[in-house]
Design an enzyme around this catalytic site. Structure first.
Site, PDB file in Angstrom:
ATOM      1  N   ASN A 147      -2.052   6.955  -2.543  1.00 23.79           N
ATOM      2  CA  ASN A 147      -3.278   6.724  -1.770  1.00 23.79           C
ATOM      3  C   ASN A 147      -4.019   5.493  -2.271  1.00 23.79           C
ATOM      4  OD1 ASN A 147      -5.285   7.268   0.179  1.00 23.79           O
ATOM      5  ND2 ASN A 147      -6.538   8.371  -1.323  1.00 23.79           N
ATOM      6  N   ASN A 148      -3.284   4.421  -2.482  1.00 25.99           N
ATOM      7  CA  ASN A 148      -3.910   3.208  -2.997  1.00 25.99           C
ATOM      8  C   ASN A 148      -2.939   2.045  -2.833  1.00 25.99           C
ATOM      9  OD1 ASN A 148      -5.839   1.583  -4.129  1.00 25.99           O
ATOM     10  ND2 ASN A 148      -5.698   2.447  -6.189  1.00 25.99           N
TER      11      ASN A 148
ATOM     12  N   HIS B 276       0.861  -1.185   0.000  1.00 26.75           N
ATOM     13  CA  HIS B 276       0.000   0.000   0.000  1.00 26.75           C
ATOM     14  C   HIS B 276       0.897   1.234   0.000  1.00 26.75           C
ATOM     15  CE1 HIS B 276      -3.763   2.261   0.733  1.00 26.75           C
ATOM     16  NE2 HIS B 276      -2.931   3.113   1.337  1.00 26.75           N
ATOM     17  N   CYS B 277       0.747   2.065  -1.016  1.00 21.78           N
ATOM     18  CA  CYS B 277       1.600   3.243  -1.158  1.00 21.78           C
ATOM     19  C   CYS B 277       0.814   4.500  -0.780  1.00 21.78           C
ATOM     20  CB  CYS B 277       2.110   3.358  -2.597  1.00 21.78           C
ATOM     21  SG  CYS B 277       3.149   4.815  -2.872  1.00 21.78           S
ATOM     22  N   PRO B 278       1.197   5.201   0.290  1.00 21.69           N
ATOM     23  CA  PRO B 278       0.464   6.425   0.654  1.00 21.69           C
ATOM     24  C   PRO B 278       0.630   7.538  -0.373  1.00 21.69           C
ATOM     25  CG  PRO B 278       2.426   6.170   2.005  1.00 21.69           C
ATOM     26  CD  PRO B 278       2.286   4.902   1.225  1.00 21.69           C
TER      27      PRO B 278
END
Length: 338
Positions: free
Chosen positions: A181-182, A176-178
Site C-alpha cells: 500500500n505504498n 507503486h506496490c498494492p
C-alpha cells in the site's frame, strides 16, 4: 540558433552525452550558460522532504489496504499450519524448537519490514510549491530550467515521478506496490527489499517442512502425526504448499529485480519510460550502501534501523506562499553579469 532554454532542455533529454560534453563545456562559448543536468534543480534533500518527513505516512487506498491485510492474513495462516499442524504434534522436541524459532523469527522480520515499507515516506515532494516566491528563494542560477508537475503543482526534482495513487511526486520512484500500500521509492526501498527477501525465506522454509511432514506421515500413522483429522491435515498442507510455492516464485523475482535496480542505479519506471543514461550513475557497491545505509553490517538486514520513539525536531525550511505558476517548464531569467 537555439535559446539557452532549448539548449538546457536538450541537455536534460540527452543526458547520456553529459559526461562527454562536460569536459568541453568550459571551452565552448555557446554552452557557457547551460549548466550540467545534475545542477538543474539544486534543492537539498532536507528541503524536499521537510514537509512530510516528521509525519506518519499512510496511503488511504482501498485496494492497497485490502492487499496489505491479505498479506498479513496469509502469513498468519502459514504460522497456524506450521505451528499447530506440523511442529506442535511432532515427537522430536529439538526439531520443533529449532524450526519454530527460525520460522517465527523470519515471519516477524517479514511483517516488520512490510510495516516499515508501508508507513515510511517513500520520498514525496511537497505539494503546491511551484510558486514564483519559492523558486526565487532557491537562488537558482541564470539559464537553469525547472519543471513543474501539472498534477500536484510541485517542483519536480531530478528522477522524480508522479504516482496517481499516492497523488504525489516520488523521488526515485520504482513502482507503486498494492501489497505494501505504498510506492517503492528512495526512502523505503530497503524495507521493500527486506520484505520480499524474508517472505521468500519463510516460503522456502515452509515448503521444506511440508515435504518432511508428508514423509513422516507416510511412514507413521496419519492419526498420530497431526492433531487434526487426516483429510483436514492433507488439505491444510496442500494449501500451505501452494501458497509457499506461489510466493516463493513471486517474491524471489521481486527481490532479484529490486537488487538489480539498486546495483544499476536505475528504477523500474525509468526503464519503462526509456529514461536510462540521463544521469551520472553510481557504482553498484556505492548504490547498495546508499540504499541500505552505510557499510555492510547486520543492520542491512534489520527493518528497525532509523526507528526512534523520540520526536526529533526536523529543520523545516518555510516555503514562501504565492500563486502557482502556470508553465510546466520554467526558465530562470538570465541576469546581466558585472
Amino acid at each position: 540558433m537555439k535559446s539557452p532554454v532549448h539548449r538546457c532542455r536538450d541537455v536534460e533529454h540527452g543526458r547520456g552525452q553529459a559526461g562527454s560534453g562536460a569536459g568541453a563545456g568550459s571551452g565552448a562559448g555557446g554552452r557557457s550558460n547551460c549548466l550540467q543536468p545534475e545542477q538543474r534543480i539544486p534543492i537539498s534533500k532536507d528541503v524536499i522532504t521537510s514537509s512530510s518527513s516528521s509525519a506518519l505516512w499512510f496511503i488511504r487506498d482501498t485496494c492497497g489496504i485490502v492487499c496489505a491485510i491479505i498479506t498479513w492474513l496469509l502469513v498468519f495462516y502459514a504460522e497456524f499450519v506450521v505451528l499447530f499442524v506440523m511442529l506442535v504434534p511432532s515427537k522430536n522436541l529439538a526439531y520443533s524448537i529449532v524450526n519454530g524459532t527460525l520460522f517465527n523469527t523470519l515471519a516477524f522480520l517479514a511483517l516488520a519490514s512490510h510495516l516499515r515499507a508501508m508507513c515510511t515516506d517513500p520520498g514525496a515532494v511537497p505539494k503546491g510549491n511551484a510558486t514564483k516566491e519559492y523558486i526565487e528563494s532557491l537562488q537558482l542560477k541564470p539559464g537553469q530550467v525547472v519543471y513543474k508537475c501539472p498534477k500536484c503543482c510541485s517542483i519536480k526534482p531530478d528522477r522524480a515521478h508522479h504516482c496517481s495513487v499516492c497523488k504525489r511526486c516520488i523521488r526515485k520512484m520504482d513502482h507503486h506496490c498494492p501489497w505494501v500500500n505504498n510506492c517503492v521509492g528512495e526512502n523505503n526501498q530497503k524495507y521493500f527489499v527486506l520484505f520480499t527477501m524474508y517472505i521468500a525465506l519463510i516460503s522456502l522454509h515452509s515448503l521444506v517442512m511440508v515435504v518432511f511432514h508428508f514423509l513422516y506421515c507416510f511412514e507413521d500413522d496419519w492419526t498420530k502425526c497431526s492433531s487434526f483429522s487426516p483429510p483436514a491435515t492433507v488439505i491444510l498442507l496442500i494449501l500451505l504448499c501452494f501458497e509457499g510455492l506461489l510466493f516463493l516464485i513471486f517474491t524471489s523475482v521481486m527481490f532479484g529485480t529490486q537488487v538489480h535496480s539498486i546495483c544499476t542505479d536505475e528504477t523500474g519506471i525509468e526503464r519503462l519510460k526509456g529514461e536510462t543514461g540521463r544521469w551520472g550513475k553510481v557504482p553498484c557497491w556505492e548504490a547498495m550502501r546508499t540504499a541500505f545505509g552505510g557499510r555492510p553490517s547486520p543492520s542491512w538486514f534489520s527493518p528497525f534501523t532509523g526507528l526512534s520513539c523520540q520526536n526529533r525536531p526536523v529543520d523545516h525550511v518555510p516555503v514562501p506562499q504565492g500563486d502557482i505558476i502556470e508553465q510546466d517548464v520554467i526558465e530562470i531569467p538570465l541576469t546581466p553579469t558585472s
